[in-house]
Motif scaffolding. Sequence first.
Motif, mmCIF file in Angstrom:
data_model
loop_
_atom_site.group_PDB
_atom_site.id
_atom_site.type_symbol
_atom_site.label_atom_id
_atom_site.label_comp_id
_atom_site.label_asym_id
_atom_site.label_seq_id
_atom_site.Cartn_x
_atom_site.Cartn_y
_atom_site.Cartn_z
ATOM 1 N N GLY A 13 0.952 -1.041 0.069
ATOM 2 C CA GLY A 13 -0.006 -0.054 -0.185
ATOM 3 C C GLY A 13 0.996 1.381 -0.066
ATOM 4 N N THR A 14 0.533 2.146 0.662
ATOM 5 C CA THR A 14 1.193 3.373 0.820
ATOM 6 C C THR A 14 1.428 3.734 2.489
ATOM 7 O OG1 THR A 14 -0.681 4.685 1.018
ATOM 8 C CG2 THR A 14 0.135 4.398 -0.923
ATOM 9 N N GLY A 15 2.683 4.375 2.527
ATOM 10 C CA GLY A 15 3.239 4.804 4.007
ATOM 11 C C GLY A 15 3.708 6.110 4.031
ATOM 12 N N THR A 16 4.315 6.408 5.129
ATOM 13 C CA THR A 16 4.846 7.732 5.672
ATOM 14 C C THR A 16 6.108 7.322 6.151
ATOM 15 O OG1 THR A 16 2.774 8.884 6.098
ATOM 16 C CG2 THR A 16 4.569 9.771 6.832
ATOM 17 N N LEU A 17 7.061 7.726 5.196
ATOM 18 C CA LEU A 17 8.417 7.593 5.730
ATOM 19 C C LEU A 17 9.075 9.001 6.558
ATOM 20 C CD1 LEU A 17 11.149 5.948 5.285
ATOM 21 C CD2 LEU A 17 11.866 7.436 3.495
ATOM 22 N N ARG A 18 9.360 8.642 7.622
ATOM 23 C CA ARG A 18 9.674 9.834 8.423
ATOM 24 C C ARG A 18 11.392 9.883 8.197
ATOM 25 N NH1 ARG A 18 5.497 7.077 9.865
ATOM 26 N NH2 ARG A 18 3.799 8.158 10.965
ATOM 27 N N LEU A 19 11.594 11.421 7.960
ATOM 28 C CA LEU A 19 13.161 11.679 7.561
ATOM 29 C C LEU A 19 13.545 12.063 8.998
ATOM 30 C CD1 LEU A 19 12.506 13.503 4.489
ATOM 31 C CD2 LEU A 19 12.867 11.246 4.702
ATOM 32 N N SER A 20 14.684 11.586 9.118
ATOM 33 C CA SER A 20 15.300 11.632 10.546
ATOM 34 C C SER A 20 15.989 12.947 10.305
ATOM 35 C CB SER A 20 16.452 10.582 10.647
ATOM 36 O OG SER A 20 17.357 10.872 11.863
ATOM 37 N N ALA A 21 15.898 13.931 11.869
ATOM 38 C CA ALA A 21 16.553 14.993 11.723
ATOM 39 C C ALA A 21 17.837 14.976 12.524
ATOM 40 C CB ALA A 21 15.755 15.969 12.860
ATOM 41 N N THR A 22 18.349 13.719 12.786
ATOM 42 C CA THR A 22 19.571 13.686 13.679
ATOM 43 C C THR A 22 20.806 13.392 12.641
ATOM 44 O OG1 THR A 22 19.144 11.075 13.688
ATOM 45 C CG2 THR A 22 18.249 12.468 15.725
ATOM 46 N N GLY A 23 20.613 13.437 11.485
ATOM 47 C CA GLY A 23 21.726 13.415 10.446
ATOM 48 C C GLY A 23 22.322 12.026 10.071
ATOM 49 N N GLU A 36 11.982 14.078 13.790
ATOM 50 C CA GLU A 36 11.565 14.297 12.473
ATOM 51 C C GLU A 36 12.079 15.456 11.906
ATOM 52 O OE1 GLU A 36 7.805 13.270 11.340
ATOM 53 O OE2 GLU A 36 7.496 11.513 12.760
ATOM 54 N N LEU A 37 12.665 15.310 10.627
ATOM 55 C CA LEU A 37 12.790 16.684 9.893
ATOM 56 C C LEU A 37 11.618 16.844 8.910
ATOM 57 C CD1 LEU A 37 14.910 18.666 9.015
ATOM 58 C CD2 LEU A 37 15.771 17.222 7.315
ATOM 59 N N GLY A 38 10.924 15.854 8.547
ATOM 60 C CA GLY A 38 9.724 15.841 7.445
ATOM 61 C C GLY A 38 9.259 14.311 7.099
ATOM 62 N N ARG A 39 8.237 14.471 6.462
ATOM 63 C CA ARG A 39 7.692 13.237 6.016
ATOM 64 C C ARG A 39 7.550 13.194 4.482
ATOM 65 N NH1 ARG A 39 2.941 12.634 10.578
ATOM 66 N NH2 ARG A 39 4.392 12.819 12.418
ATOM 67 N N VAL A 40 7.656 11.901 4.165
ATOM 68 C CA VAL A 40 7.496 11.551 2.552
ATOM 69 C C VAL A 40 6.643 10.531 2.381
ATOM 70 C CG1 VAL A 40 8.877 11.148 0.419
ATOM 71 C CG2 VAL A 40 9.886 12.353 2.114
ATOM 72 N N PRO A 41 5.597 10.667 1.513
ATOM 73 C CA PRO A 41 4.922 9.500 1.187
ATOM 74 C C PRO A 41 5.471 8.461 0.340
ATOM 75 C CG PRO A 41 3.946 11.444 -0.155
ATOM 76 C CD PRO A 41 4.837 11.953 0.888
ATOM 77 N N VAL A 42 5.289 7.246 0.606
ATOM 78 C CA VAL A 42 6.201 6.162 -0.316
ATOM 79 C C VAL A 42 5.231 5.085 -0.500
ATOM 80 C CG1 VAL A 42 8.363 6.783 0.834
ATOM 81 C CG2 VAL A 42 6.979 4.998 2.069
ATOM 82 N N ARG A 43 5.279 4.352 -1.560
ATOM 83 C CA ARG A 43 4.921 3.086 -1.788
ATOM 84 C C ARG A 43 5.458 1.976 -0.890
ATOM 85 N NH1 ARG A 43 6.692 -1.157 -5.265
ATOM 86 N NH2 ARG A 43 8.365 0.077 -5.941
ATOM 87 N N VAL A 44 4.603 1.127 -0.270
ATOM 88 C CA VAL A 44 5.050 -0.004 0.811
ATOM 89 C C VAL A 44 4.893 -1.486 0.039
ATOM 90 C CG1 VAL A 44 4.717 -0.848 2.991
ATOM 91 C CG2 VAL A 44 4.361 1.457 2.959
ATOM 92 N N ASP A 45 5.610 -2.166 0.188
ATOM 93 C CA ASP A 45 5.535 -3.287 -0.571
ATOM 94 C C ASP A 45 6.217 -4.458 0.279
ATOM 95 O OD1 ASP A 45 4.636 -5.280 -2.330
ATOM 96 O OD2 ASP A 45 5.977 -4.166 -4.155
#
Length: 187
Positions: A13-23, A36-45
């Motif tokens: 389906g789809t999910g939310t990839l949480r982008l790490s703010a820790t580098g 979190e630094l931000g979020r990106v929608p991603v395809r999940v498989d």
Amino acid sequence: MRVEEAALSNHTGTGTLRLSATGEASNSLAAGFRPELGRVPVRVDTASRWRERDNIVPAVLKIDTGPTGPDVVAGALEVMRRFRPWVLCEVPPDRGLEERLMALLEPLDYTWHRVDGDPPYPPRARIREPGTGDPLWLFAPGLPDEGFWETARLWNEAVLGCRPPAGDAGPAGGNVPRARAGRGRSR
């Protein structure tokens, strides 16, 4: 090499990839794993569906997905059952992942080995011992023989031989091998 723009888990389906703010690039599908630094929608498989769709037979799986490692393994069970790939998996401490991983791997007759120091790595009765930090684990499709460990030892020596000499941090202060003038080869 081909880059897939997808996250592996135990569902599709789809999910939310949480982008790490820790580098350190510890991006994850898991909420609260890192700041979190931000979020990106991603395809999940699942790895099993991906393998079937792209007709790929993996020999090695590398899983470094933070707390979702057991979900990735669960989504790869058919691949692991049929093709017996070797699995390298980061197991973050203090998240209760060990029991889930052992429950998934035991029926497949996989053994688990903490990758630490020089090979060979003995099989362990449990994934994670107290105070072991955040190690990499090898999930092997059976007990590795001496030939496997000798090859692993030789590869380990070759990789370690690529480090710059002591006191030479390499380009930009990193530990990156680089060619030496007049030698015609990398160190």
